[in-house]
Scaffold this active site. Structure first.
Site, mmCIF file in Angstrom:
data_model
loop_
_atom_site.group_PDB
_atom_site.id
_atom_site.type_symbol
_atom_site.label_atom_id
_atom_site.label_comp_id
_atom_site.label_asym_id
_atom_site.label_seq_id
_atom_site.Cartn_x
_atom_site.Cartn_y
_atom_site.Cartn_z
ATOM 1 N N HIS A 173 30.290 -50.672 -1.869
ATOM 2 C CA HIS A 173 30.334 -49.993 -3.165
ATOM 3 C C HIS A 173 31.699 -50.200 -3.825
ATOM 4 O O HIS A 173 32.548 -49.303 -3.856
ATOM 5 C CB HIS A 173 30.025 -48.508 -2.994
ATOM 6 C CG HIS A 173 28.588 -48.236 -2.691
ATOM 7 N ND1 HIS A 173 28.143 -47.920 -1.427
ATOM 8 C CD2 HIS A 173 27.485 -48.256 -3.483
ATOM 9 C CE1 HIS A 173 26.829 -47.744 -1.451
ATOM 10 N NE2 HIS A 173 26.404 -47.940 -2.687
ATOM 11 N N ASN A 174 31.897 -51.389 -4.337
ATOM 12 C CA ASN A 174 33.146 -51.751 -4.989
ATOM 13 C C ASN A 174 32.842 -52.444 -6.314
ATOM 14 O O ASN A 174 31.691 -52.531 -6.737
ATOM 15 C CB ASN A 174 33.986 -52.651 -4.066
ATOM 16 C CG ASN A 174 33.185 -53.835 -3.540
ATOM 17 O OD1 ASN A 174 32.433 -54.469 -4.281
ATOM 18 N ND2 ASN A 174 33.325 -54.130 -2.252
ATOM 19 N N ALA A 175 33.885 -52.950 -6.972
ATOM 20 C CA ALA A 175 33.706 -53.541 -8.301
ATOM 21 C C ALA A 175 32.888 -54.825 -8.266
ATOM 22 O O ALA A 175 32.250 -55.179 -9.264
ATOM 23 C CB ALA A 175 35.075 -53.804 -8.938
ATOM 24 N N VAL A 176 32.895 -55.533 -7.135
ATOM 25 C CA VAL A 176 32.093 -56.757 -7.042
ATOM 26 C C VAL A 176 30.608 -56.401 -7.047
ATOM 27 O O VAL A 176 29.791 -57.098 -7.667
ATOM 28 C CB VAL A 176 32.459 -57.559 -5.778
ATOM 29 C CG1 VAL A 176 31.698 -58.885 -5.748
ATOM 30 C CG2 VAL A 176 33.964 -57.819 -5.724
ATOM 31 N N HIS A 177 30.247 -55.319 -6.353
ATOM 32 C CA HIS A 177 28.861 -54.845 -6.406
ATOM 33 C C HIS A 177 28.491 -54.475 -7.836
ATOM 34 O O HIS A 177 27.395 -54.811 -8.313
ATOM 35 C CB HIS A 177 28.693 -53.636 -5.483
ATOM 36 C CG HIS A 177 27.423 -52.860 -5.716
ATOM 37 N ND1 HIS A 177 26.170 -53.385 -5.487
ATOM 38 C CD2 HIS A 177 27.222 -51.595 -6.178
ATOM 39 C CE1 HIS A 177 25.245 -52.484 -5.779
ATOM 40 N NE2 HIS A 177 25.859 -51.391 -6.212
ATOM 41 N N HIS A 213 27.689 -47.690 -12.777
ATOM 42 C CA HIS A 213 26.712 -46.858 -12.069
ATOM 43 C C HIS A 213 27.216 -46.324 -10.727
ATOM 44 O O HIS A 213 26.714 -45.323 -10.239
ATOM 45 C CB HIS A 213 25.411 -47.631 -11.848
ATOM 46 C CG HIS A 213 25.456 -48.585 -10.696
ATOM 47 N ND1 HIS A 213 26.118 -49.801 -10.758
ATOM 48 C CD2 HIS A 213 24.933 -48.500 -9.445
ATOM 49 C CE1 HIS A 213 25.993 -50.422 -9.600
ATOM 50 N NE2 HIS A 213 25.289 -49.658 -8.792
ATOM 51 N N ASP A 323 20.114 -52.545 -9.052
ATOM 52 C CA ASP A 323 20.932 -51.867 -8.044
ATOM 53 C C ASP A 323 20.537 -52.257 -6.626
ATOM 54 O O ASP A 323 21.384 -52.268 -5.725
ATOM 55 C CB ASP A 323 20.811 -50.350 -8.234
ATOM 56 C CG ASP A 323 21.815 -49.574 -7.394
ATOM 57 O OD1 ASP A 323 22.887 -50.121 -7.077
ATOM 58 O OD2 ASP A 323 21.521 -48.414 -7.056
ATOM 59 N N GLN A 374 17.792 -53.615 7.446
ATOM 60 C CA GLN A 374 17.366 -54.389 6.280
ATOM 61 C C GLN A 374 15.848 -54.507 6.191
ATOM 62 O O GLN A 374 15.270 -54.445 5.101
ATOM 63 C CB GLN A 374 18.022 -55.769 6.309
ATOM 64 C CG GLN A 374 19.505 -55.735 6.051
ATOM 65 C CD GLN A 374 19.851 -55.015 4.757
ATOM 66 O OE1 GLN A 374 19.344 -55.342 3.689
ATOM 67 N NE2 GLN A 374 20.712 -54.011 4.852
#
Length: 451
Positions: A173-177, A213, A323, A374
């Site tokens: 959950h970072n800016a790349v995501h 988001h 998302d 997964q």
């Protein structure tokens, strides 16, 4: 810990960040200033506390009970040592790239609408500024800067604020995501079944919601915040805690940057509310609610995209798809995202074990393997949603490609399962799986957050 002065939008001042937290948190954005006058780095709506302080006091006996430990738990404590307490003055980042890298980044942006867009490479080429660079490009491509008469400098300042409010220490959950979700949202906004009905406002809302988001995501999920009595959980009464925080943080930054200050007040209020509705839709615990409604619309054939409410609903569905689209990417990228989100889960599990808390579902590295996590996620969450999205798009080329990648990736993970688990996993979760289980089953699959 010394008393801090909180400065925030609306000229509200508090002598202590723990006082009147409901008032402090509502706009999300907070700047903390210590007695030395050194501004602390931006962090949502909780005080800076160094991990070492909790660790030392726990072992020294200053915190006498587990109840007190739980009350003091804060994700900032554990994952982000306070720069303020360490005496480090945050400085504005330098966005310096040589011409070769700029040229490669520009070349990649010419293919930003392609599903095989490599966001990891793009982030490297932009020196870690993938979100800002991508959003500036998309706002220009869609004509939003001209249509809304946005100031380019102000837009850039706002996007930098958003990017910096993501925690780079988070594996997932970072800016790349956020940039990856925004690129996916751009692809979905181009779907012919949707694109011809979209207004400039719809497009801006979709891109802004995608970019923000997960802003200020702590790297732990909602159940963790609830069981540690975190003040955000209390503030939002244990309902969509993180999503409410992401929304309020975004509104705080919009107001502070004054990006939309030139627009009529009723329009900015509408934008803020619609952003909230979009971001809140990403709560994975509301999956059944949205999926059931989408199925009903498709069955009844009563979606009227000329209607603003139906368009907004499909924007919510598009953002939900963006998302959780990682399993629908090509294997090389999908695998990286899977490893990142599981690493974030495992970190939470280690933290819970360290402080003698019950380990959350999917967070026990000794029991929960990446393949099993997964496969469950794809079976109960991703497949049902993307099958309905394909129905909505009329089985467009992109939708069929995503479903193909999804089937391939699921087979790949099954091949990596320990031998004793393969037979049990092969019985359910194939392409003919009729839909997600109960909400409790979904939360167990996702640990209360989307992989």
């Amino acid at each position: 810990m010394s008393c801090l002065m909180v400065e925030r939008c609306g000229e509200i001042l508090f002598e202590n960040p723990d006082q009147n937290v409901k008032c402090v948190c509502m706009l999300g954005d907070v700047r903390l200033r210590g007695q030395t006058g050194v501004p602390a780095e931006r962090r949502g709506s909780y005080p800076f506390i160094d991990f070492r302080l909790l660790n030392n006091t726990t072992h020294s006996g200053e915190i006498g009970t587990k109840k007190k430990v739980k009350r003091l738990l804060s994700f900032q404590r554990y994952f982000h040592a306070s720069r303020l307490l360490r005496g480090i003055i945050p400085q504005a980042p330098l966005h310096l790239l040589d011409e070769d890298y700029l040229g490669q980044a520009r070349h990649m942006l010419s293919k930003v609408g392609m599903w095989d867009f490599d966001i990891f490479l793009f982030d490297r080429l932009t020196n870690g500024n993938s979100l800002v660079t991508l959003l500036c490009h998309l706002f220009n491509t869609h004509g939003l800067i001209h249509h809304f008469k946005l100031d380019m400098v102000t837009l850039h300042r706002f996007l930098v604020m958003v990017q910096e409010d993501y925690h780079s220490q988070n594996p997932y959950h970072n800016a790349v995501h956020a940039a990856d979700v925004t690129q996916a949202m751009h692809c979905y906004l181009k779907e012919p079944k949707l694109a011809s009905f979209l207004t400039p406002l719809d497009i801006m809302l979709g891109l802004l919601a995608a970019a923000a988001h997960d802003v200020d995501h702590p790297g732990v999920n909602q159940p963790f915040l609830i069981k540690t009595n975190h003040h955000l959980a209390n503030l939002y009464q244990n309902m969509s805690v993180l999503e409410n925080h992401h929304w309020r943080s975004t509104i705080g930054m919009l107001r502070e940057s004054r990006l939309l200050a030139h627009l009529p007040k009723d329009m900015t209020q509408d934008i803020e509310q619609q952003l909230g509705s979009l971001i809140l839709a990403t709560d994975i615990n509301r999956q059944n609610e949205f999926l059931t409604r989408l199925k009903a619309h498709l069955y009844n054939k009563d979606l009227r995209l000329e209607d603003v409410h139906d368009r907004h609903f499909m924007l919510q569905i598009a953002l939900k798809c963006a998302d959780i689209c990682n399993p629908c990417r090509i294997w090389e990228m999908s695998k990286q995202w899977s490893e990142r989100v599981c690493e974030e889960f495992y970190r939470q599990g280690d933290l819970e074990q360290k402080f003698e808390l019950e380990i959350s579902p999917l967070c026990n590295q000794q029991k929960d393997s990446i393949p099993s996590i997964q496969i469950g996620f794809m079976t109960y969450i991703v497949e049902p949603l993307f099958r309905e999205w394909a129905r909505f798009t009329g089985h467009s080329a992109l939708s069929e490609s995503m479903l193909s990648h999804l089937a391939h990736n699921k087979a790949q993970w099954k091949s990596l399962l320990p031998r004793q688990h393969r037979s049990s996993s092969s019985g359910g979760g194939g392409p003919d799986h009729t839909g997600p289980g109960t909400e409790d089953e979904e939360q167990t699959v996702t640990g209360g957050d989307a992989p």
